[in-house]
Design an enzyme around this catalytic site. Structure first.
Site, PDB file in Angstrom:
ATOM      1  N   ASP A  74      -2.063  -1.307  -2.679  1.00  0.00           N
ATOM      2  CA  ASP A  74      -1.499  -2.649  -2.516  1.00  0.00           C
ATOM      3  C   ASP A  74      -0.037  -2.691  -2.953  1.00  0.00           C
ATOM      4  O   ASP A  74       0.415  -1.860  -3.745  1.00  0.00           O
ATOM      5  CB  ASP A  74      -2.269  -3.664  -3.383  1.00  0.00           C
ATOM      6  CG  ASP A  74      -3.617  -4.019  -2.775  1.00  0.00           C
ATOM      7  OD1 ASP A  74      -4.038  -3.364  -1.802  1.00  0.00           O
ATOM      8  OD2 ASP A  74      -4.256  -4.960  -3.289  1.00  0.00           O
ATOM      9  N   ASP A  75       0.653  -3.707  -2.445  1.00  0.00           N
ATOM     10  CA  ASP A  75       1.980  -4.140  -2.929  1.00  0.00           C
ATOM     11  C   ASP A  75       3.168  -3.347  -2.409  1.00  0.00           C
ATOM     12  O   ASP A  75       4.298  -3.593  -2.834  1.00  0.00           O
ATOM     13  CB  ASP A  75       2.063  -4.165  -4.465  1.00  0.00           C
ATOM     14  CG  ASP A  75       1.151  -5.203  -5.091  1.00  0.00           C
ATOM     15  OD1 ASP A  75       0.433  -5.888  -4.337  1.00  0.00           O
ATOM     16  OD2 ASP A  75       1.149  -5.318  -6.324  1.00  0.00           O
ATOM     17  N   HIS A 125      -0.995  -8.443   3.010  1.00  0.00           N
ATOM     18  CA  HIS A 125      -1.180  -8.802   1.592  1.00  0.00           C
ATOM     19  C   HIS A 125      -0.280  -9.988   1.252  1.00  0.00           C
ATOM     20  O   HIS A 125       0.260 -10.057   0.153  1.00  0.00           O
ATOM     21  CB  HIS A 125      -0.867  -7.572   0.732  1.00  0.00           C
ATOM     22  CG  HIS A 125      -1.359  -7.633  -0.685  1.00  0.00           C
ATOM     23  ND1 HIS A 125      -2.581  -8.145  -1.049  1.00  0.00           N
ATOM     24  CD2 HIS A 125      -0.782  -7.245  -1.865  1.00  0.00           C
ATOM     25  CE1 HIS A 125      -2.726  -8.066  -2.368  1.00  0.00           C
ATOM     26  NE2 HIS A 125      -1.645  -7.546  -2.881  1.00  0.00           N
ATOM     27  N   HIS A 129       3.655 -12.676  -1.885  1.00  0.00           N
ATOM     28  CA  HIS A 129       2.869 -12.267  -3.061  1.00  0.00           C
ATOM     29  C   HIS A 129       3.300 -13.093  -4.271  1.00  0.00           C
ATOM     30  O   HIS A 129       3.316 -12.621  -5.416  1.00  0.00           O
ATOM     31  CB  HIS A 129       3.058 -10.773  -3.335  1.00  0.00           C
ATOM     32  CG  HIS A 129       1.935 -10.132  -4.100  1.00  0.00           C
ATOM     33  ND1 HIS A 129       1.761 -10.295  -5.461  1.00  0.00           N
ATOM     34  CD2 HIS A 129       0.924  -9.328  -3.721  1.00  0.00           C
ATOM     35  CE1 HIS A 129       0.713  -9.599  -5.865  1.00  0.00           C
ATOM     36  NE2 HIS A 129       0.172  -9.011  -4.821  1.00  0.00           N
ATOM     37  N   TYR A 167      -3.208 -10.676  -5.809  1.00  0.00           N
ATOM     38  CA  TYR A 167      -3.830 -10.734  -7.147  1.00  0.00           C
ATOM     39  C   TYR A 167      -5.361 -10.710  -7.079  1.00  0.00           C
ATOM     40  O   TYR A 167      -6.032 -10.871  -8.092  1.00  0.00           O
ATOM     41  CB  TYR A 167      -3.386 -11.981  -7.929  1.00  0.00           C
ATOM     42  CG  TYR A 167      -1.898 -12.135  -7.981  1.00  0.00           C
ATOM     43  CD1 TYR A 167      -1.126 -11.333  -8.794  1.00  0.00           C
ATOM     44  CD2 TYR A 167      -1.255 -13.061  -7.163  1.00  0.00           C
ATOM     45  CE1 TYR A 167       0.250 -11.439  -8.809  1.00  0.00           C
ATOM     46  CE2 TYR A 167       0.126 -13.175  -7.164  1.00  0.00           C
ATOM     47  CZ  TYR A 167       0.864 -12.362  -7.994  1.00  0.00           C
ATOM     48  OH  TYR A 167       2.233 -12.458  -8.008  1.00  0.00           O
ATOM     49  N   HIS A 220      -2.166   1.001  -6.518  1.00  0.00           N
ATOM     50  CA  HIS A 220      -0.874   0.410  -6.136  1.00  0.00           C
ATOM     51  C   HIS A 220       0.145   1.529  -5.952  1.00  0.00           C
ATOM     52  O   HIS A 220       0.393   2.279  -6.907  1.00  0.00           O
ATOM     53  CB  HIS A 220      -0.392  -0.574  -7.205  1.00  0.00           C
ATOM     54  CG  HIS A 220      -1.273  -1.789  -7.331  1.00  0.00           C
ATOM     55  ND1 HIS A 220      -2.447  -1.785  -8.046  1.00  0.00           N
ATOM     56  CD2 HIS A 220      -1.139  -3.036  -6.796  1.00  0.00           C
ATOM     57  CE1 HIS A 220      -3.017  -2.980  -7.949  1.00  0.00           C
ATOM     58  NE2 HIS A 220      -2.253  -3.762  -7.210  1.00  0.00           N
TER      59      HIS A 220
HETATM   60 ZN   LIG Z   1      -1.038  -7.299  -4.863  1.00  0.00          ZN
END
Ligand SMILES: [Zn+2]
Length: 257
Positions: A74-75, A125, A129, A167, A220
């Site tokens: 993610d991210d 995502h 964010h 999150y 991540h």
């Molecule tokens: Zn995230």
């Protein structure tokens, strides 16, 4: 099953019974506070634990006895981390899923193209964010999600179907946005908490016992510690006789529209 709808129905029934009980038998008003407190705890649990399916069913793992898992990041995309992760995955011949943030695409188009060209998949995502994302009305959430979609489409010409909540927090508005946007809501079965990890070895020791048939791991690519841990993790997965399948294949879902 414990769901938002069932919880609301139970709460309303309890509140009505409390009103009647108060009028007929004079029971304490404190019961209201107790009911609302328990209600808040249950809803909070549903918001935080996506695998609970409290607001809507989420795809969090595969129902299989085969020794197979999926890994997700993610991210990203981020210049420091994502290319290093891509190199590790390429060296190990592993395909993964990257849940990218829309506002990180501009300036990182080459990384996005590389993720796609290497045979990995890209999920949504959100665009920002933002910590305020979960407070938005469903319409504004959907705008954000579609903003991410168009940014991705402009780079690789594909529209993702997979959405993972920022999150990992779910709520009724986000459920509505996911349904309206025709996304497939993706969770995980193993949250590595790599963003909070201080030591790559400790992280590796923490996550390896969770290698189980059908597991979906959340990492991540923006975390330097994850980059350090990843080769050892992949080695451990393989040494235990498991294979790493791309998320869409493991879950039997279409990655793109
Ligand atoms: Zn995230």
């Amino acid at each position: 099953m414990l769901t938002f709808k069932n919880t609301n129905i139970a709460c309303i029934i309890l509140l009505v019974l409390t009103i009647l009980g108060h009028k007929m038998y004079g029971i304490s008003w404190l019961i209201y506070i107790a009911i609302l407190f328990v209600y808040s705890l249950i809803v909070g649990y549903g918001c935080y634990f996506v695998s609970s399916g409290f607001f809507m069913p989420m795809y969090c793992s595969a129902n299989t006895t085969d020794k197979v898992i999926a890994i997700t990041f993610d991210d990203g995309p981020v210049k420091g981390g994502t290319p290093l992760v891509l190199q590790i995955l390429m060296d190990a011949d592993v395909k993964a899923a990257f849940f990218c943030i829309g506002n990180r695409i501009a300036g990182n188009e080459a990384i996005i193209k590389q993720i796609d060209a290497d045979g990995h998949i890209i999920g949504n995502h959100s665009f920002s964010h933002s910590t305020l994302f979960d407070l938005l009305p469903a319409e504004k959430m959907l705008v954000e999600m579609q903003q991410m979609d168009s940014g991705l489409y402009n780079v690789i010409g594909k529209k993702t179907r997979l959405f993972r909540p920022p999150y990992g927090v779910m709520n009724p508005n986000l459920k509505n946005a996911i349904v309206k946007g025709n996304y497939l809501p993706i969770g995980w079965s193993v949250r590595s908490y790599d963003t909070m990890a201080k030591d790559a070895d400790a992280l590796l020791q923490k996550v390896t016992p969770k290698i189980k048939p059908g597991a979906v791991f959340l990492f991540h690519d923006r975390c330097p510690i994850t980059v350090v841990m990843l080769p050892g993790f992949i080695e451990r997965v393989k040494s235990e006789g498991y294979r790493i399948e791309r998320l869409d294949k493991l879950l039997g879902l279409p990655a793109y529209a």
